[in-house]
Structure formats: C-alpha cells, structure tokens
Write a protein that holds these residues in place. Structure first.
Motif, PDB file in Angstrom:
ATOM      1  N   ALA A  74       0.836  -1.208   0.000  1.00  0.00           N
ATOM      2  CA  ALA A  74       0.000   0.000   0.000  1.00  0.00           C
ATOM      3  C   ALA A  74       0.868   1.255   0.000  1.00  0.00           C
ATOM      4  CB  ALA A  74      -0.934  -0.007   1.206  1.00  0.00           C
ATOM      5  N   PHE A  75       1.949   1.241   0.790  1.00  0.00           N
ATOM      6  CA  PHE A  75       2.824   2.405   0.845  1.00  0.00           C
ATOM      7  C   PHE A  75       3.577   2.602  -0.467  1.00  0.00           C
ATOM      8  CE2 PHE A  75       3.474   3.011   5.716  1.00  0.00           C
ATOM      9  CZ  PHE A  75       2.132   3.308   5.849  1.00  0.00           C
ATOM     10  N   ARG A  76       4.035   1.530  -1.066  1.00  0.00           N
ATOM     11  CA  ARG A  76       4.737   1.677  -2.347  1.00  0.00           C
ATOM     12  C   ARG A  76       3.801   2.222  -3.426  1.00  0.00           C
ATOM     13  NH1 ARG A  76       8.051  -2.946  -0.587  1.00  0.00           N
ATOM     14  NH2 ARG A  76      10.080  -1.982  -0.161  1.00  0.00           N
ATOM     15  N   PRO A  86       1.492  15.914  -0.776  1.00  0.00           N
ATOM     16  CA  PRO A  86       2.745  15.470  -0.156  1.00  0.00           C
ATOM     17  C   PRO A  86       2.717  13.965   0.112  1.00  0.00           C
ATOM     18  CG  PRO A  86       1.893  17.428   0.948  1.00  0.00           C
ATOM     19  CD  PRO A  86       0.834  16.961  -0.002  1.00  0.00           C
ATOM     20  N   VAL A  87       3.896  13.353   0.048  1.00  0.00           N
ATOM     21  CA  VAL A  87       3.981  11.895   0.188  1.00  0.00           C
ATOM     22  C   VAL A  87       3.445  11.419   1.528  1.00  0.00           C
ATOM     23  CG1 VAL A  87       6.378  11.801   1.036  1.00  0.00           C
ATOM     24  CG2 VAL A  87       5.432   9.884  -0.278  1.00  0.00           C
ATOM     25  N   ASP A  88       3.653  12.182   2.617  1.00  0.00           N
ATOM     26  CA  ASP A  88       3.157  11.720   3.909  1.00  0.00           C
ATOM     27  C   ASP A  88       1.633  11.683   3.934  1.00  0.00           C
ATOM     28  OD1 ASP A  88       3.145  14.535   3.904  1.00  0.00           O
ATOM     29  OD2 ASP A  88       3.305  14.629   6.091  1.00  0.00           O
ATOM     30  N   GLN A  89       0.968  12.578   3.219  1.00  0.00           N
ATOM     31  CA  GLN A  89      -0.496  12.540   3.133  1.00  0.00           C
ATOM     32  C   GLN A  89      -0.966  11.319   2.347  1.00  0.00           C
ATOM     33  OE1 GLN A  89      -2.180  16.199   1.681  1.00  0.00           O
ATOM     34  NE2 GLN A  89      -1.275  17.406   3.350  1.00  0.00           N
ATOM     35  N   ARG A  90      -0.259  11.013   1.261  1.00  0.00           N
ATOM     36  CA  ARG A  90      -0.620   9.827   0.472  1.00  0.00           C
ATOM     37  C   ARG A  90      -0.409   8.553   1.287  1.00  0.00           C
ATOM     38  NH1 ARG A  90       2.826  12.401  -3.358  1.00  0.00           N
ATOM     39  NH2 ARG A  90       4.113  10.524  -3.490  1.00  0.00           N
ATOM     40  N   LEU A  91       0.700   8.502   2.021  1.00  0.00           N
ATOM     41  CA  LEU A  91       0.965   7.341   2.882  1.00  0.00           C
ATOM     42  C   LEU A  91      -0.110   7.214   3.959  1.00  0.00           C
ATOM     43  CD1 LEU A  91       4.825   7.709   3.357  1.00  0.00           C
ATOM     44  CD2 LEU A  91       3.657   5.915   2.050  1.00  0.00           C
ATOM     45  N   GLY A  92      -0.448   8.338   4.575  1.00  0.00           N
ATOM     46  CA  GLY A  92      -1.466   8.324   5.628  1.00  0.00           C
ATOM     47  C   GLY A  92      -2.806   7.831   5.115  1.00  0.00           C
ATOM     48  N   GLN A  93      -3.192   8.288   3.942  1.00  0.00           N
ATOM     49  CA  GLN A  93      -4.451   7.846   3.353  1.00  0.00           C
ATOM     50  C   GLN A  93      -4.409   6.348   3.051  1.00  0.00           C
ATOM     51  OE1 GLN A  93      -7.278   9.606   2.985  1.00  0.00           O
ATOM     52  NE2 GLN A  93      -8.192   7.675   2.385  1.00  0.00           N
ATOM     53  N   ALA A  94      -3.302   5.893   2.512  1.00  0.00           N
ATOM     54  CA  ALA A  94      -3.162   4.461   2.212  1.00  0.00           C
ATOM     55  C   ALA A  94      -3.262   3.637   3.486  1.00  0.00           C
ATOM     56  CB  ALA A  94      -1.829   4.209   1.513  1.00  0.00           C
ATOM     57  N   TYR A  95      -2.652   4.125   4.558  1.00  0.00           N
ATOM     58  CA  TYR A  95      -2.692   3.394   5.826  1.00  0.00           C
ATOM     59  C   TYR A  95      -4.102   3.367   6.400  1.00  0.00           C
ATOM     60  CZ  TYR A  95      -1.238   1.647  10.357  1.00  0.00           C
ATOM     61  OH  TYR A  95      -1.098   0.877  11.480  1.00  0.00           O
ATOM     62  N   VAL A 185     -15.712  12.784   9.802  1.00  0.00           N
ATOM     63  CA  VAL A 185     -16.734  12.085   9.014  1.00  0.00           C
ATOM     64  C   VAL A 185     -16.087  11.036   8.102  1.00  0.00           C
ATOM     65  CG1 VAL A 185     -18.505  12.378   7.222  1.00  0.00           C
ATOM     66  CG2 VAL A 185     -18.354  14.012   9.114  1.00  0.00           C
ATOM     67  N   ARG A 186     -15.049  11.445   7.412  1.00  0.00           N
ATOM     68  CA  ARG A 186     -14.356  10.509   6.516  1.00  0.00           C
ATOM     69  C   ARG A 186     -13.678   9.386   7.311  1.00  0.00           C
ATOM     70  NH1 ARG A 186      -9.822   9.758   3.156  1.00  0.00           N
ATOM     71  NH2 ARG A 186     -10.518   8.898   1.191  1.00  0.00           N
ATOM     72  N   PHE A 187     -13.099   9.742   8.457  1.00  0.00           N
ATOM     73  CA  PHE A 187     -12.448   8.749   9.318  1.00  0.00           C
ATOM     74  C   PHE A 187     -13.458   7.715   9.786  1.00  0.00           C
ATOM     75  CE2 PHE A 187     -10.678   7.280  13.387  1.00  0.00           C
ATOM     76  CZ  PHE A 187      -9.399   6.955  12.997  1.00  0.00           C
ATOM     77  N   ARG A 188     -14.640   8.171  10.203  1.00  0.00           N
ATOM     78  CA  ARG A 188     -15.687   7.236  10.639  1.00  0.00           C
ATOM     79  C   ARG A 188     -16.130   6.347   9.485  1.00  0.00           C
ATOM     80  NH1 ARG A 188     -19.313  11.109  14.556  1.00  0.00           N
ATOM     81  NH2 ARG A 188     -18.327  10.460  16.509  1.00  0.00           N
ATOM     82  N   ALA A 189     -16.224   6.906   8.295  1.00  0.00           N
ATOM     83  CA  ALA A 189     -16.621   6.121   7.123  1.00  0.00           C
ATOM     84  C   ALA A 189     -15.576   5.035   6.824  1.00  0.00           C
ATOM     85  CB  ALA A 189     -16.821   7.026   5.913  1.00  0.00           C
ATOM     86  N   LEU A 190     -14.294   5.402   6.905  1.00  0.00           N
ATOM     87  CA  LEU A 190     -13.240   4.411   6.691  1.00  0.00           C
ATOM     88  C   LEU A 190     -13.285   3.339   7.774  1.00  0.00           C
ATOM     89  CD1 LEU A 190     -10.224   6.641   5.666  1.00  0.00           C
ATOM     90  CD2 LEU A 190     -11.289   4.873   4.280  1.00  0.00           C
TER      91      LEU A 190
END
Length: 193
Positions: A74-76, A86-95, A185-190
């Motif tokens: 997922a991180f790759r 930014p890459v940290d935002q993309r990583l965070g979303q993937a996680y 809201v998005r966090f609860r949905a995930l």
C-alpha cells in the motif's frame, strides 16, 4: 442438480487461511485463538490448517508477515501515485484505508503486544523497522518525520481499536479529530469499512 465444489489451488487456500486467521487472531488475540476456530472461519478442516502451517505460532508469524507485506504494498503504491499531495499525506491515506480492515488493525496490535515473545517479537520488530525504512528511504521522509508518521499511525491504531471514533465523550472526539487530520466524518466512514 448436484453441484461439485471446485478445489482451490494451494496458494489460494493458503491465502484464505491467512485471511481467516487475521480476523480470528484480531478478534481473540494470539492466546485466545485456536486453529480450529481459524479452520471454521476459513471453511476447511483443522487438520489442513495444521498441515499447511505446522503450528498456531507459525500461522501467527505468517499473519504478521502478511500484514507487513500489505502495508509495504500500500505504501509503495502511494509513493508511486504522485497526485500532487505530499507523500506523507498519500501514505497516511493508504494506511487509513488498509487498517479500516479491522482484522489487520487488531492483528497488528496483537503482534506489537507480543514483542517479548521469542518467536513473534523478532518478526514484529523486523516488520516495524521494514515500514520505518520504507517511509524514510523510499518515501524520502527525514528520520524525525518518519518517526512522527509512525507515531501518528500507532495513535490511529489505538483510536480505532478502542473505537473512540464511536464515542460520545467530547475529549474522545477531540482526540480522534486530531488523529485523523480533522476529517472525522471521513475517518468514521473508513472505520466502518
């Protein structure tokens, strides 16, 4: 009309056992889970689980490796998918998307809690360091940013495992809102899958 059951290839059967084991270990922990419960969840015999993995300990180690492998993949993908964020935002979303799978989330927490186990601890440590190195080296985060990213991930793990996102306590909601970057809201949905 009688239907015949198609036999799955060994790799698919193995993956189905690991998927079922992730859920069972997540729900019951290492000590509380049995190979019989895992076999039932996978829809196969307990003897097949033991024949495939040898022991509950070996199966748990493979669940740990599978979880780390899924995080790595997922991180790759997030690193490669340069969408302007930014890459940290993309990583965070993937996680967040990955640990919305409650089985993986809880299995990771059980793995971390068994750090002193002579067989499981080294696998957990190596997995955690693998993710740290990936975030630092492949994503290009400075060591302090990589460690901060992992710390936030552990906070999110804890918040989700404790189900604080469903709590009505204002302090819990404040903590969750901070942990999820303000988008409750998005966090609860995930978290709901």
């Amino acid at each position: 009309m009688e239907t015949t059951r198609q036999r799955l290839p060994a790799a698919e059967r193995r993956e189905s056992i690991l998927a079922a084991a992730t859920v069972v270990f997540g729900e019951r922990g290492y000590a509380g889970a049995t190979t019989d419960q895992i076999a039932t969840a996978a829809g196969i015999s307990q003897a097949y689980v033991v024949r495939t993995f040898g022991s509950k300990e070996t199966l748990f180690v493979e669940v740990a490796r599978r979880a780390v492998g899924r995080i790595e993949a997922a991180f790759r993908s997030a690193i490669e998918a340069d969408d302007g964020r930014p890459v940290d935002q993309r990583l965070g979303q993937a996680y967040l998307e990955l640990i919305a799978d409650r089985g993986i989330l809880l299995a990771l927490l059980h793995i971390f809690s068994l750090g002193n186990d002579p067989a499981i601890g080294p696998v957990g440590r190596e997995g955690f360091l693998t993710i740290y190195r990936l975030v630092r080296d492949e994503a290009g985060l400075a060591p302090e940013d990589a460690s901060h990213f992992l710390a936030e991930g552990m906070l999110i793990n804890t918040v989700l495992a404790l189900q604080l996102h469903d709590c009505d306590d204002p302090d819990a909601l404040e903590l969750v809102t901070q942990a999820c970057g303000g988008d409750l809201v998005r966090f609860r949905a995930l978290a709901a899958g």
